[in-house]
Design a protein around this motif. Structure first.
Motif, short mmCIF file in Angstrom:
data_model
loop_
_atom_site.label_atom_id
_atom_site.label_comp_id
_atom_site.label_asym_id
_atom_site.label_seq_id
_atom_site.Cartn_x
_atom_site.Cartn_y
_atom_site.Cartn_z
N PHE A 150 -16.00 -18.31 -93.06
CA PHE A 150 -16.51 -17.39 -92.05
C PHE A 150 -16.89 -16.07 -92.71
N LEU A 151 -18.02 -15.53 -92.32
CA LEU A 151 -18.50 -14.24 -92.78
C LEU A 151 -18.56 -13.32 -91.57
N ARG A 152 -17.87 -12.18 -91.67
CA ARG A 152 -17.80 -11.28 -90.52
C ARG A 152 -18.60 -10.01 -90.77
N GLY A 153 -19.35 -9.61 -89.75
CA GLY A 153 -20.16 -8.41 -89.88
C GLY A 153 -19.34 -7.15 -90.02
N HIS A 169 -31.38 -24.04 -101.95
CA HIS A 169 -29.95 -23.90 -102.25
C HIS A 169 -29.42 -22.62 -101.62
N PHE A 170 -28.18 -22.69 -101.11
CA PHE A 170 -27.55 -21.55 -100.43
C PHE A 170 -26.11 -21.39 -100.91
N HIS A 171 -25.68 -20.14 -100.99
CA HIS A 171 -24.28 -19.85 -101.31
C HIS A 171 -23.87 -18.56 -100.60
N ALA A 172 -22.57 -18.37 -100.45
CA ALA A 172 -22.06 -17.17 -99.77
C ALA A 172 -20.70 -16.80 -100.32
N TRP A 173 -20.38 -15.52 -100.23
CA TRP A 173 -19.10 -14.99 -100.67
C TRP A 173 -18.61 -14.00 -99.61
N GLY A 174 -17.40 -14.13 -99.17
CA GLY A 174 -16.89 -13.23 -98.13
C GLY A 174 -15.60 -12.55 -98.54
N PRO A 228 -18.89 -7.82 -83.60
CA PRO A 228 -19.76 -7.90 -84.77
C PRO A 228 -20.28 -9.33 -84.96
N GLN A 229 -21.31 -9.45 -85.76
CA GLN A 229 -21.84 -10.76 -86.07
C GLN A 229 -20.76 -11.59 -86.77
N ARG A 230 -20.80 -12.90 -86.56
CA ARG A 230 -19.93 -13.79 -87.31
C ARG A 230 -20.74 -15.02 -87.68
N PHE A 231 -20.66 -15.40 -88.94
CA PHE A 231 -21.42 -16.52 -89.47
C PHE A 231 -20.44 -17.55 -90.04
N GLN A 232 -20.82 -18.81 -90.01
CA GLN A 232 -20.02 -19.83 -90.67
C GLN A 232 -20.90 -20.63 -91.62
N VAL A 233 -20.41 -20.81 -92.83
CA VAL A 233 -21.17 -21.52 -93.86
C VAL A 233 -21.09 -23.02 -93.60
N GLY A 234 -22.24 -23.67 -93.70
CA GLY A 234 -22.31 -25.11 -93.53
C GLY A 234 -22.49 -25.83 -94.86
N GLY A 237 -26.17 -23.94 -96.12
CA GLY A 237 -26.77 -22.90 -95.27
C GLY A 237 -25.72 -22.43 -94.28
N LEU A 238 -26.17 -21.71 -93.27
CA LEU A 238 -25.25 -21.27 -92.23
C LEU A 238 -25.21 -22.34 -91.14
N ARG A 239 -24.02 -22.67 -90.68
CA ARG A 239 -23.85 -23.81 -89.79
C ARG A 239 -24.66 -23.66 -88.51
N TYR A 240 -24.58 -22.49 -87.86
CA TYR A 240 -25.29 -22.36 -86.59
C TYR A 240 -26.79 -22.37 -86.77
N SER A 241 -27.25 -22.00 -87.96
CA SER A 241 -28.70 -22.01 -88.18
C SER A 241 -29.22 -23.44 -88.26
N GLN A 242 -28.29 -24.40 -88.39
CA GLN A 242 -28.71 -25.80 -88.46
C GLN A 242 -28.32 -26.55 -87.19
#
Length: 246
Positions: A150-153, A169-174, A228-234, A237-242
Protein backbone atom coordinates in the motif's frame (compact mmCIF):
# COMPACT_ATOMS: atom_id res chain seq x y z
CA UNK A 1 -42.39 10.42 -32.56
CA UNK A 2 -41.19 13.52 -30.76
CA UNK A 3 -40.98 11.62 -27.46
CA UNK A 4 -39.05 8.79 -29.11
CA UNK A 5 -36.53 11.22 -30.60
CA UNK A 6 -36.15 12.90 -27.23
CA UNK A 7 -35.36 9.56 -25.53
CA UNK A 8 -32.94 8.62 -28.28
CA UNK A 9 -31.19 11.98 -27.98
CA UNK A 10 -30.95 11.55 -24.20
CA UNK A 11 -29.42 8.08 -24.61
CA UNK A 12 -26.84 9.37 -27.07
CA UNK A 13 -26.01 12.28 -24.76
CA UNK A 14 -25.51 9.94 -21.78
CA UNK A 15 -23.25 7.63 -23.80
CA UNK A 16 -21.22 10.61 -25.00
CA UNK A 17 -20.91 11.99 -21.48
CA UNK A 18 -19.78 8.61 -20.15
CA UNK A 19 -17.23 8.32 -22.94
CA UNK A 20 -15.92 11.80 -22.25
CA UNK A 21 -15.54 10.99 -18.56
CA UNK A 22 -13.67 7.77 -19.28
CA UNK A 23 -11.43 9.60 -21.73
CA UNK A 24 -10.76 12.31 -19.16
CA UNK A 25 -9.78 9.70 -16.57
CA UNK A 26 -7.15 8.14 -18.84
CA UNK A 27 -3.73 9.63 -18.20
CA UNK A 28 -1.83 10.90 -21.22
CA UNK A 29 1.18 12.36 -19.43
CA UNK A 30 1.77 15.12 -16.90
CA UNK A 31 -1.37 17.25 -16.79
CA UNK A 32 -0.89 21.01 -16.70
CA UNK A 33 -4.55 21.61 -15.90
CA UNK A 34 -5.22 20.87 -12.19
CA UNK A 35 -8.79 19.70 -12.88
CA UNK A 36 -7.67 17.16 -15.48
CA UNK A 37 -4.85 16.14 -13.17
CA UNK A 38 -7.31 15.34 -10.38
CA UNK A 39 -9.19 13.00 -12.74
CA UNK A 40 -6.13 11.28 -14.19
CA UNK A 41 -3.70 11.27 -11.26
CA UNK A 42 -4.25 7.68 -10.12
CA UNK A 43 -3.72 6.24 -13.58
CA UNK A 44 -0.79 8.58 -14.19
CA UNK A 45 0.98 7.31 -11.05
CA UNK A 46 0.43 3.73 -12.23
CA UNK A 47 1.82 4.45 -15.71
CA UNK A 48 -1.34 3.11 -17.33
CA UNK A 49 -0.91 5.21 -20.46
CA UNK A 50 2.66 3.96 -20.90
CA UNK A 51 1.41 0.40 -20.52
CA UNK A 52 -1.40 0.81 -23.07
CA UNK A 53 0.82 2.45 -25.66
CA UNK A 54 3.83 0.16 -25.14
CA UNK A 55 4.82 -1.62 -28.36
CA UNK A 56 8.01 -2.97 -29.98
CA UNK A 57 10.07 -0.47 -31.92
CA UNK A 58 9.19 2.56 -29.77
CA UNK A 59 11.81 4.69 -28.00
CA UNK A 60 12.11 3.92 -24.28
CA UNK A 61 9.85 5.89 -21.95
CA UNK A 62 10.19 6.21 -18.18
CA UNK A 63 8.04 7.85 -15.51
CA UNK A 64 9.05 8.52 -11.92
CA UNK A 65 6.66 9.88 -9.30
CA UNK A 66 7.89 11.00 -5.88
CA UNK A 67 5.15 11.65 -3.32
CA UNK A 68 6.43 13.68 -0.37
CA UNK A 69 3.13 13.85 1.52
CA UNK A 70 0.61 14.87 -1.11
CA UNK A 71 -0.38 18.09 0.66
CA UNK A 72 3.27 19.20 0.73
CA UNK A 73 4.88 18.15 -2.54
CA UNK A 74 4.64 15.74 -5.47
CA UNK A 75 7.38 15.53 -8.09
CA UNK A 76 6.95 13.86 -11.47
CA UNK A 77 9.53 13.01 -14.11
CA UNK A 78 8.61 11.84 -17.61
CA UNK A 79 11.66 10.75 -19.59
CA UNK A 80 11.45 10.00 -23.32
CA UNK A 81 14.47 8.57 -25.13
CA UNK A 82 15.52 10.43 -28.28
CA UNK A 83 16.41 8.64 -31.55
CA UNK A 84 19.74 10.48 -31.73
CA UNK A 85 20.67 9.49 -28.18
CA UNK A 86 19.97 10.88 -24.74
CA UNK A 87 16.45 11.74 -23.62
CA UNK A 88 14.07 14.60 -22.89
CA UNK A 89 13.18 15.03 -19.23
CA UNK A 90 9.87 16.72 -18.34
CA UNK A 91 9.94 17.62 -14.63
CA UNK A 92 6.99 18.96 -12.67
CA UNK A 93 6.62 19.91 -9.01
CA UNK A 94 3.15 20.18 -7.49
CA UNK A 95 3.03 21.87 -4.11
CA UNK A 96 0.42 23.46 -1.89
CA UNK A 97 -0.95 26.40 -3.87
CA UNK A 98 0.17 29.81 -2.59
CA UNK A 99 -1.75 32.76 -3.99
CA UNK A 100 1.11 35.15 -3.18
CA UNK A 101 3.85 33.07 -4.80
CA UNK A 102 5.75 35.49 -7.12
CA UNK A 103 7.11 32.59 -9.20
CA UNK A 104 3.60 31.37 -10.02
CA UNK A 105 1.28 34.38 -9.60
CA UNK A 106 -2.46 34.24 -10.06
CA UNK A 107 -3.76 36.51 -12.82
CA UNK A 108 -6.83 37.22 -14.89
CA UNK A 109 -5.09 35.57 -17.84
CA UNK A 110 -4.29 32.44 -15.81
CA UNK A 111 -6.38 32.16 -12.60
CA UNK A 112 -5.23 28.54 -12.12
CA UNK A 113 -1.51 29.33 -12.16
CA UNK A 114 -0.85 28.58 -8.44
CA UNK A 115 -2.35 25.10 -8.88
CA UNK A 116 -0.46 24.16 -12.04
CA UNK A 117 2.87 23.60 -10.33
CA UNK A 118 6.36 24.35 -11.66
CA UNK A 119 7.41 22.72 -14.91
CA UNK A 120 10.78 22.49 -16.67
CA UNK A 121 12.29 20.60 -19.60
CA UNK A 122 15.87 19.37 -19.77
CA UNK A 123 17.66 17.44 -22.50
CA UNK A 124 19.68 14.59 -21.02
CA UNK A 125 22.90 13.60 -22.76
CA UNK A 126 23.47 9.92 -23.47
CA UNK A 127 25.77 9.72 -20.41
CA UNK A 128 23.24 11.46 -18.15
CA UNK A 129 20.46 9.19 -19.34
CA UNK A 130 22.64 6.14 -18.69
CA UNK A 131 23.39 7.39 -15.16
CA UNK A 132 19.68 7.75 -14.41
CA UNK A 133 19.00 4.26 -15.71
CA UNK A 134 21.80 2.91 -13.51
CA UNK A 135 20.36 4.74 -10.49
CA UNK A 136 16.99 3.10 -11.13
CA UNK A 137 18.60 -0.32 -11.37
CA UNK A 138 20.49 0.29 -8.11
CA UNK A 139 17.17 1.25 -6.48
CA UNK A 140 15.73 -2.17 -7.36
CA UNK A 141 13.56 -1.18 -10.29
CA UNK A 142 14.30 -4.36 -12.23
CA UNK A 143 12.82 -6.56 -9.52
CA UNK A 144 9.16 -7.67 -9.68
CA UNK A 145 6.68 -5.15 -8.30
CA UNK A 146 6.00 -5.62 -4.54
CA UNK A 147 2.48 -6.97 -5.00
CA UNK A 148 0.08 -5.96 -2.22
CA UNK A 149 2.14 -2.98 -1.02
CA UNK A 150 0.00 0.00 0.00
CA UNK A 151 1.18 3.50 -0.88
CA UNK A 152 -0.38 6.32 1.13
CA UNK A 153 -0.62 9.92 0.02
CA UNK A 154 -0.10 11.13 3.60
CA UNK A 155 3.34 9.48 3.60
CA UNK A 156 6.29 9.13 1.23
CA UNK A 157 6.58 6.85 -1.77
CA UNK A 158 8.21 6.46 -5.16
CA UNK A 159 6.70 4.78 -8.22
CA UNK A 160 8.55 4.06 -11.45
CA UNK A 161 7.18 2.75 -14.73
CA UNK A 162 8.79 2.19 -18.08
CA UNK A 163 8.20 0.91 -21.58
CA UNK A 164 11.41 -0.59 -22.99
CA UNK A 165 11.72 -2.79 -26.08
CA UNK A 166 7.95 -3.17 -26.17
CA UNK A 167 7.68 -4.41 -22.57
CA UNK A 168 6.05 -2.49 -19.72
CA UNK A 169 7.54 -2.68 -16.22
CA UNK A 170 6.43 -1.11 -12.92
CA UNK A 171 7.90 -0.89 -9.43
CA UNK A 172 7.12 1.01 -6.23
CA UNK A 173 8.68 1.79 -2.86
CA UNK A 174 6.74 2.99 0.17
CA UNK A 175 7.71 4.45 3.53
CA UNK A 176 8.26 3.00 6.06
CA UNK A 177 10.31 0.12 4.72
CA UNK A 178 14.00 -0.82 4.49
CA UNK A 179 13.74 -0.73 0.68
CA UNK A 180 12.46 2.84 0.70
CA UNK A 181 15.06 3.96 3.25
CA UNK A 182 17.80 2.51 1.07
CA UNK A 183 16.77 3.99 -2.27
CA UNK A 184 14.67 7.12 -1.72
CA UNK A 185 17.37 9.75 -1.24
CA UNK A 186 19.91 8.22 -3.68
CA UNK A 187 17.30 8.33 -6.43
CA UNK A 188 16.45 11.92 -5.53
CA UNK A 189 20.14 12.82 -5.63
CA UNK A 190 20.47 11.14 -9.04
CA UNK A 191 17.64 13.07 -10.70
CA UNK A 192 17.71 16.48 -8.98
CA UNK A 193 20.75 17.75 -10.96
CA UNK A 194 18.56 17.57 -14.08
CA UNK A 195 15.45 18.99 -12.40
CA UNK A 196 15.40 22.65 -13.49
CA UNK A 197 12.13 23.63 -11.78
CA UNK A 198 14.09 25.44 -9.07
CA UNK A 199 11.89 23.97 -6.31
CA UNK A 200 13.80 22.31 -3.43
CA UNK A 201 12.82 18.72 -2.76
CA UNK A 202 11.06 17.70 0.44
CA UNK A 203 13.29 14.97 1.83
CA UNK A 204 11.79 11.94 3.57
CA UNK A 205 11.16 12.30 7.30
CA UNK A 206 9.29 10.31 9.92
CA UNK A 207 5.58 11.07 9.92
CA UNK A 208 2.89 9.57 12.17
CA UNK A 209 0.51 7.39 10.16
CA UNK A 210 -2.89 6.82 11.74
CA UNK A 211 -4.89 3.80 10.57
CA UNK A 212 -6.30 4.64 7.17
CA UNK A 213 -9.79 3.81 8.40
CA UNK A 214 -9.54 6.66 10.92
CA UNK A 215 -10.18 9.11 8.08
CA UNK A 216 -13.68 7.66 7.77
CA UNK A 217 -14.55 6.57 11.33
CA UNK A 218 -15.96 9.87 12.57
CA UNK A 219 -19.30 10.60 14.20
CA UNK A 220 -19.71 14.06 12.69
CA UNK A 221 -19.63 13.96 8.86
CA UNK A 222 -18.99 17.72 8.76
CA UNK A 223 -15.68 17.23 10.61
CA UNK A 224 -14.51 14.34 8.43
CA UNK A 225 -10.99 15.11 7.17
CA UNK A 226 -10.19 14.69 3.51
CA UNK A 227 -8.85 11.16 3.06
CA UNK A 228 -5.47 11.04 1.33
CA UNK A 229 -4.95 8.97 -1.78
CA UNK A 230 -4.19 5.30 -1.24
CA UNK A 231 -2.75 3.00 -3.87
CA UNK A 232 -2.13 -0.74 -3.89
CA UNK A 233 0.55 -2.37 -6.01
CA UNK A 234 -0.59 -5.20 -8.25
CA UNK A 235 1.20 -7.71 -10.46
CA UNK A 236 2.89 -5.12 -12.67
CA UNK A 237 1.19 -1.82 -11.89
CA UNK A 238 -1.33 -0.39 -9.47
CA UNK A 239 -4.10 -2.85 -8.68
CA UNK A 240 -7.06 -0.49 -9.04
CA UNK A 241 -5.71 0.83 -12.32
CA UNK A 242 -6.20 -2.69 -13.67
CA UNK A 243 -9.62 -3.41 -12.17
CA UNK A 244 -11.07 -3.59 -8.67
CA UNK A 245 -10.56 -0.93 -6.04
CA UNK A 246 -10.60 -2.36 -2.52
Amino acid sequence: MGEMLKKRFLSVALIAAAGALLTACAARGPANDPFTRSLTWQRYVGGDDLDRACAPGQPARYRLVYNAIEEEQQRTYDINALPEGGAMLDARVISRAALNDPSNPISIRDPLAPWRGQNALYRLSADEFAKLQSALTAAGFEKPAPKGLFLRGDSFFWTASACRDGVFHFHAWGWPSPEFDRMAEPLLDAILPYDKTGVPAVRPYAVPLPPYSSYFNVTDPDSMPAAPQRFQVGENGLRYSQGTID
